[in-house]
Design an enzyme around this catalytic site. Structure first.
Site, mmCIF file in Angstrom:
data_model
loop_
_atom_site.group_PDB
_atom_site.id
_atom_site.type_symbol
_atom_site.label_atom_id
_atom_site.label_comp_id
_atom_site.label_asym_id
_atom_site.label_seq_id
_atom_site.Cartn_x
_atom_site.Cartn_y
_atom_site.Cartn_z
ATOM 1 N N LYS A 121 0.843 -1.211 0.000
ATOM 2 C CA LYS A 121 0.000 0.000 0.000
ATOM 3 C C LYS A 121 0.872 1.252 0.000
ATOM 4 O O LYS A 121 0.602 2.208 -0.726
ATOM 5 C CB LYS A 121 -0.941 -0.012 1.223
ATOM 6 C CG LYS A 121 -2.032 -1.072 1.107
ATOM 7 C CD LYS A 121 -2.865 -1.237 2.374
ATOM 8 C CE LYS A 121 -3.830 -2.408 2.197
ATOM 9 N NZ LYS A 121 -4.697 -2.670 3.340
ATOM 10 N N GLN A 149 -4.951 -1.370 9.606
ATOM 11 C CA GLN A 149 -4.839 -2.661 8.916
ATOM 12 C C GLN A 149 -5.490 -3.769 9.744
ATOM 13 O O GLN A 149 -5.252 -3.879 10.951
ATOM 14 C CB GLN A 149 -3.359 -2.975 8.648
ATOM 15 C CG GLN A 149 -3.106 -4.259 7.885
ATOM 16 C CD GLN A 149 -3.600 -4.228 6.436
ATOM 17 O OE1 GLN A 149 -3.824 -3.169 5.852
ATOM 18 N NE2 GLN A 149 -3.780 -5.385 5.852
ATOM 19 N N ASP A 152 -11.544 3.092 4.543
ATOM 20 C CA ASP A 152 -12.131 1.761 4.353
ATOM 21 C C ASP A 152 -13.660 1.774 4.456
ATOM 22 O O ASP A 152 -14.298 0.766 4.160
ATOM 23 C CB ASP A 152 -11.619 0.800 5.434
ATOM 24 C CG ASP A 152 -10.264 0.208 5.083
ATOM 25 O OD1 ASP A 152 -10.094 -0.202 3.932
ATOM 26 O OD2 ASP A 152 -9.396 0.150 5.973
HETATM 27 N N1 GUN Z 1 -6.808 -6.287 5.548
HETATM 28 C C1 GUN Z 1 -6.959 -6.918 4.356
HETATM 29 N N2 GUN Z 1 -7.547 -6.072 3.470
HETATM 30 C C2 GUN Z 1 -7.763 -4.913 4.114
HETATM 31 C C3 GUN Z 1 -8.335 -3.659 3.718
HETATM 32 O O1 GUN Z 1 -8.789 -3.448 2.584
HETATM 33 N N3 GUN Z 1 -8.374 -2.712 4.688
HETATM 34 C C4 GUN Z 1 -7.916 -2.927 5.944
HETATM 35 N N4 GUN Z 1 -8.025 -1.934 6.824
HETATM 36 N N5 GUN Z 1 -7.379 -4.064 6.340
HETATM 37 C C5 GUN Z 1 -7.296 -5.055 5.423
#
Ligand code: GUN
Length: 277
Positions: free
Chosen positions: A50, A94, A117
């Protein structure tokens, strides 16, 4: 069978974002803050990807790492300070969190206007009332991928496998809002294969490696594999890809399908929130 190439499309999206940001003044560059709690290896790899994507697309990013034994107060203080910081436009915590943390509690500290998110209660309410602030990254990435390849959604029968709040549930919401007829299956569903065999579109977000295979899909179906499982340095999806080539009309590869699209959507959401702050 058409391979729905999320890697290629995500690279184009990152390039488009980069081009858009070039026209911004320096102090308007969107900035994503990522909070990573604990030592989970897969989460560390995802977060690294990311941050790299932010650099590629010209966004700023801040990574806040916390050990799994950090105190709740320490974490809360940092999140509240990110909420207040005008240079930060998006915040991502995360998931999954280490077992000693309550996801609901930690997400309740997030400023909804910075919640990339869409996981805070306010943002979930907006999504489910049909007026989303942001669409959660994985469902958004999947819809973008299907649209790019002109895969029909309206009027189709879709089956979603998995009811996580980050993928299965918002994906269900997005599919009904795009006028498909949707069945949501999960780990307690009886005769899962019977549902899948009737579906025009199958979205597999079960978190189980090779849960489904060719025999579970009708000929000509479109299958979206959201799974990612690391074993012996190789990556596998929730679907066994053997025999799909001459059976399906389209499939998302693992890796290179949904994963990069999720990251591209994260950057799009960050830019979108930055524009509104
Ligand atoms: N863990 C796996 N995919 C994601 C995501 O899209 N957002 C977050 N916050 N955690 C994740």
């Amino acid at each position: 069978m058409l391979l729905l190439d999320g890697k290629k499309l995500s690279e184009k999206i990152l390039q488009d974002i980069h081009n858009e940001l070039q026209s911004y003044k320096k102090d308007l560059i969107p900035c994503l803050a990522v909070c990573l709690i604990g030592e989970d290896l897969a989460s560390h790899i995802y977060v690294e990807n990311k941050i790299k994507a932010c650099q590629k697309a010209g966004l700023k990013s801040v990574l806040k790492k916390f050990p799994s034994d950090c105190s709740k107060q320490e974490l809360k203080k940092e999140i509240l300070s990110l909420n207040q910081d005008p240079k930060i436009h998006g915040i991502l915590v995360q998931l999954p969190l280490p077992p000693n943390f309550s996801k609901q509690e930690i997400l309740s500290w997030l400023e909804p206007k910075k919640d990339v998110d869409g996981l805070t209660l306010e943002n979930k309410a907006l999504l489910w009332s049909g007026n989303p602030r942001v669409i959660p990254c994985t469902p958004k990435g999947i819809l973008t991928l299907l649209k790019a390849y002109n895969v029909a959604i309206k009027g189709q029968y879709a089956v979603v496998i998995g009811r996580s709040e980050i993928v299965g549930l918002p994906l269900f919401q997005q599919l009904i809002s795009h006028h498909s007829t949707v069945t949501l299956c999960h780990s307690y569903t009886k005769n899962l294969s019977v549902f899948c065999q009737k579906a025009d579109l199958v979205f597999v977000c079960s978190g189980q490696r090779h849960l489904l295979s060719q025999k579970d899909f009708k000929k000509g179906a479109v299958v979206v594999d959201v799974g990612i499982h690391r074993r012996d340095k190789k990556l596998y999806g929730d679907v066994d890809p053997r025999g799909l080539e001459n059976h399906l009309s389209a499939f998302t590869p693992v890796p290179g399908g949904v994963g990069p699209m999720t990251i591209a959507s994260l950057l799009e959401n960050t830019v979108q929130l930055a524009k509104k702050l």
